[in-house]
Design a protein around this motif. Structure first.
Motif, PDB file in Angstrom:
ATOM      1  N   HIS A 143      -8.269  -0.904 -53.345  1.00 57.00           N
ATOM      2  CA  HIS A 143      -8.705  -0.958 -52.068  1.00 57.00           C
ATOM      3  C   HIS A 143      -7.686  -2.668 -51.881  1.00 57.00           C
ATOM      4  O   HIS A 143      -8.011  -3.393 -52.502  1.00 57.00           O
ATOM      5  CB  HIS A 143      -9.748  -1.153 -51.463  1.00 57.00           C
ATOM      6  CG  HIS A 143     -10.222   0.556 -51.091  1.00 57.00           C
ATOM      7  ND1 HIS A 143     -10.676   0.862 -50.400  1.00 57.00           N
ATOM      8  CD2 HIS A 143     -11.391   0.680 -52.680  1.00 57.00           C
ATOM      9  CE1 HIS A 143     -11.299   1.930 -50.810  1.00 57.00           C
ATOM     10  NE2 HIS A 143     -11.563   2.148 -52.056  1.00 57.00           N
ATOM     11  N   LYS A 145      -8.323  10.977 -47.378  1.00 59.25           N
ATOM     12  CA  LYS A 145      -8.895  10.426 -48.359  1.00 59.25           C
ATOM     13  C   LYS A 145     -10.924  10.897 -47.848  1.00 59.25           C
ATOM     14  O   LYS A 145     -10.651  10.329 -45.811  1.00 59.25           O
ATOM     15  CB  LYS A 145      -9.126   8.458 -48.344  1.00 59.25           C
ATOM     16  CG  LYS A 145     -10.729   8.601 -48.798  1.00 59.25           C
ATOM     17  CD  LYS A 145     -10.748   8.506 -50.413  1.00 59.25           C
ATOM     18  CE  LYS A 145     -11.999   7.891 -51.230  1.00 59.25           C
ATOM     19  NZ  LYS A 145     -11.895   6.737 -50.913  1.00 59.25           N
ATOM     20  N   ASP A 179     -11.004   2.148 -58.493  1.00 60.91           N
ATOM     21  CA  ASP A 179     -11.379   1.250 -57.201  1.00 60.91           C
ATOM     22  C   ASP A 179     -11.621  -0.189 -56.868  1.00 60.91           C
ATOM     23  O   ASP A 179     -12.234  -0.893 -56.636  1.00 60.91           O
ATOM     24  CB  ASP A 179     -13.336   1.821 -57.289  1.00 60.91           C
ATOM     25  CG  ASP A 179     -13.546   1.992 -55.869  1.00 60.91           C
ATOM     26  OD1 ASP A 179     -13.337   1.928 -54.968  1.00 60.91           O
ATOM     27  OD2 ASP A 179     -14.557   2.464 -55.536  1.00 60.91           O
ATOM     28  N   HIS A 201      -6.768   4.328 -57.512  1.00 63.85           N
ATOM     29  CA  HIS A 201      -7.412   4.736 -56.741  1.00 63.85           C
ATOM     30  C   HIS A 201      -8.122   3.007 -56.474  1.00 63.85           C
ATOM     31  O   HIS A 201      -9.126   2.533 -57.609  1.00 63.85           O
ATOM     32  CB  HIS A 201      -8.953   5.069 -56.935  1.00 63.85           C
ATOM     33  CG  HIS A 201     -10.430   5.264 -56.434  1.00 63.85           C
ATOM     34  ND1 HIS A 201     -11.216   6.064 -55.340  1.00 63.85           N
ATOM     35  CD2 HIS A 201     -10.857   3.945 -54.866  1.00 63.85           C
ATOM     36  CE1 HIS A 201     -12.439   5.479 -55.037  1.00 63.85           C
ATOM     37  NE2 HIS A 201     -11.115   4.245 -54.687  1.00 63.85           N
TER      38      HIS A 201
HETATM   39 ZN   LIG Z   1     -13.140   3.729 -53.460  1.00 57.30          ZN
END
Ligand SMILES: [Zn+2]
Length: 411
Positions: free
Chosen positions: A69, A179, A312, A67
């Motif tokens: 970005h 997602k 994340d 995970h």
């Molecule tokens: Zn995320």
């Protein structure tokens, strides 16, 4: 960045399966793949210039972060960054994040949402060797309800027909994984992390379309009802999952659903807070969920739910290249160090549907290797002390001073 062949000798092998470490080993890389693994004494004879001495360090499969970005960089105020971004700036930022990620020993990531197909295109640029970076399994834009969590990196859709079209559109645009947003979240203004977002019938359509196309589907899900809806819809993995309880865990274990806990994301917001420029409404939401997150993760560990590592990265004060910090948090909150290593290797590869190629050190797997200083099974923070990174048989980082000429310093 030419592919080469070499023998890495004098290493302890931790193969990603959970098997005990094996000292005194050698690994032969030929082209893109692992050709041989075994005791140093019986290693095939190799020209000295093709021998790398690992100095007794530990070799692991290339690490996997499920995970990230890549388009964001841990800025305190994500919404402000989104508001001023241009596609060229986002693209360059993503290229930098990819490089940092690879240098940290992470050879594969799942990008869990980016606007404008930046992550999808970045994945191609890396695959073609234009820029260094990990293998990227990109979700493209997230599928979210109108005004829902992540709408600024998403495709808004309401009702089964729109959701079906949105999912098919992402697949057409090149998404390698889908997602979807089952609940609200911390970083989107005006939504609560625990609120239900897309409805069960909408999630079921997303899962059906993803699976029909041979892709896996993952969901952002924090609140209990959203997690329940996602499990009933047959979604393959739950990101965050702060409200897992006995009933949900029983369902998740029975279905083999993965949890990607992203403990570091909440941690980064709470540790830095308003004082470091994170908007108050973000800090408040993170603080409200922290206790529940820890309890939920502990319950998941106890239940035997499959766990895959993910950070994340890109959220406030959660930079790229920090998977080792997430693994340390996973150990602090209940996994053994070996379990955490498996969560970042074999289990992560299974979660991405790539276990036939990566995630374990085995003959014929892709040669994704990371050599770390110290014993990560005794001390998980050793995963942050990376001295050699190999992806697809290509050396991208080499801090060893005593290696042969065959292993070039990375570009
Ligand atoms: Zn995320």
């Amino acid at each position: 960045m030419t592919t080469t062949s070499f023998l890495l000798r004098n290493v302890t092998v931790v193969d990603g399966t959970g098997s005990a470490p094996v000292p005194g080993q050698a690994v032969v890389v030929e082209g893109r793949r692992i050709a041989w693994i075994g005791p140093v004494d019986s290693a095939p004879s190799t020209a000295p210039e093709h021998v790398v001495d690992g100095g007794g360090r530990t070799v692991l499969p290339g690490l996997i972060n499920c995970h990230v970005h890549l388009t964001h960089d841990g800025t305190p105020d994500l919404m402000a960054q989104v508001a001023t971004d241009t596609i060229p700036i986002v693209t360059l930022r993503a290229a930098r994040a990819a490089r940092v990620t690879l240098q940290s020993g992470v050879t594969t990531v799942r990008d869990c949402g980016a606007a404008d197909e930046v992550a999808v295109e970045l994945a191609k640029a890396i695959e073609r060797g234009m820029i260094p970076g990990p293998r990227v399994q990109a979700a493209g834009r997230v599928i979210t309800m109108t005004g829902g969590h992540g709408h600024f990196i998403g495709r808004e859709a309401d009702g089964p027909d729109e959701v079906r079209k949105a999912t098919r559109t992402e697949i057409k645009a090149g998404a390698a994984v889908i997602k979807v947003m089952a609940t609200g979240g911390v970083l989107t203004p005006g939504v609560s992390p625990t609120q239900t977002a897309l409805l069960p019938e909408e999630l079921a359509v997303v899962a059906q379309e993803a699976h029909n196309s041979g892709r896996r589907v993952t969901t952002h899900a924090i609140g209990r009802a959203g997690i329940h809806n996602a499990l009933l819809a047959g979604i393959d993995s739950i990101e965050h999952g702060f409200y897992l309880d006995d009933e949900l865990l029983e369902l998740a274990v029975a279905q083999g659903t993965f949890l990607v806990p992203t403990i570091l994301a909440v941690d980064g917001i709470i540790r830095n807070g308003r004082a470091q420029g994170i908007p108050g409404w973000v800090v408040e939401k993170a603080e409200n969920e922290a206790q529940q997150q820890r309890a939920s993760f502990a319950a998941a560990v106890a239940s035997g739910m499959r766990i895959a590592a993910g950070t994340d990265a890109g959220t406030p004060f959660n930079g790229h290249g920090d998977l080792a910090l997430e693994l340390a948090l996973m150990v602090e909150h209940g996994l053994t160090a070996m379990q955490a290593l498996v969560a970042a290797t074999r289990s992560a590869a299974e979660n991405l549907g790539l276990a036939h190629e990566i995630g374990t050190l085995e003959v014929d797997r892709l040669a994704d290797l990371v050599l770390v200083d110290g014993d990560p099974v005794a001390d998980i923070t050793a995963t942050g002390r990376v001295v050699l990174v190999v992806k697809d048989g290509v050396v991208h980082r080499n801090e060893l001073t005593d290696t042969g000429a065959a292993v070039p310093k990375a570009a």
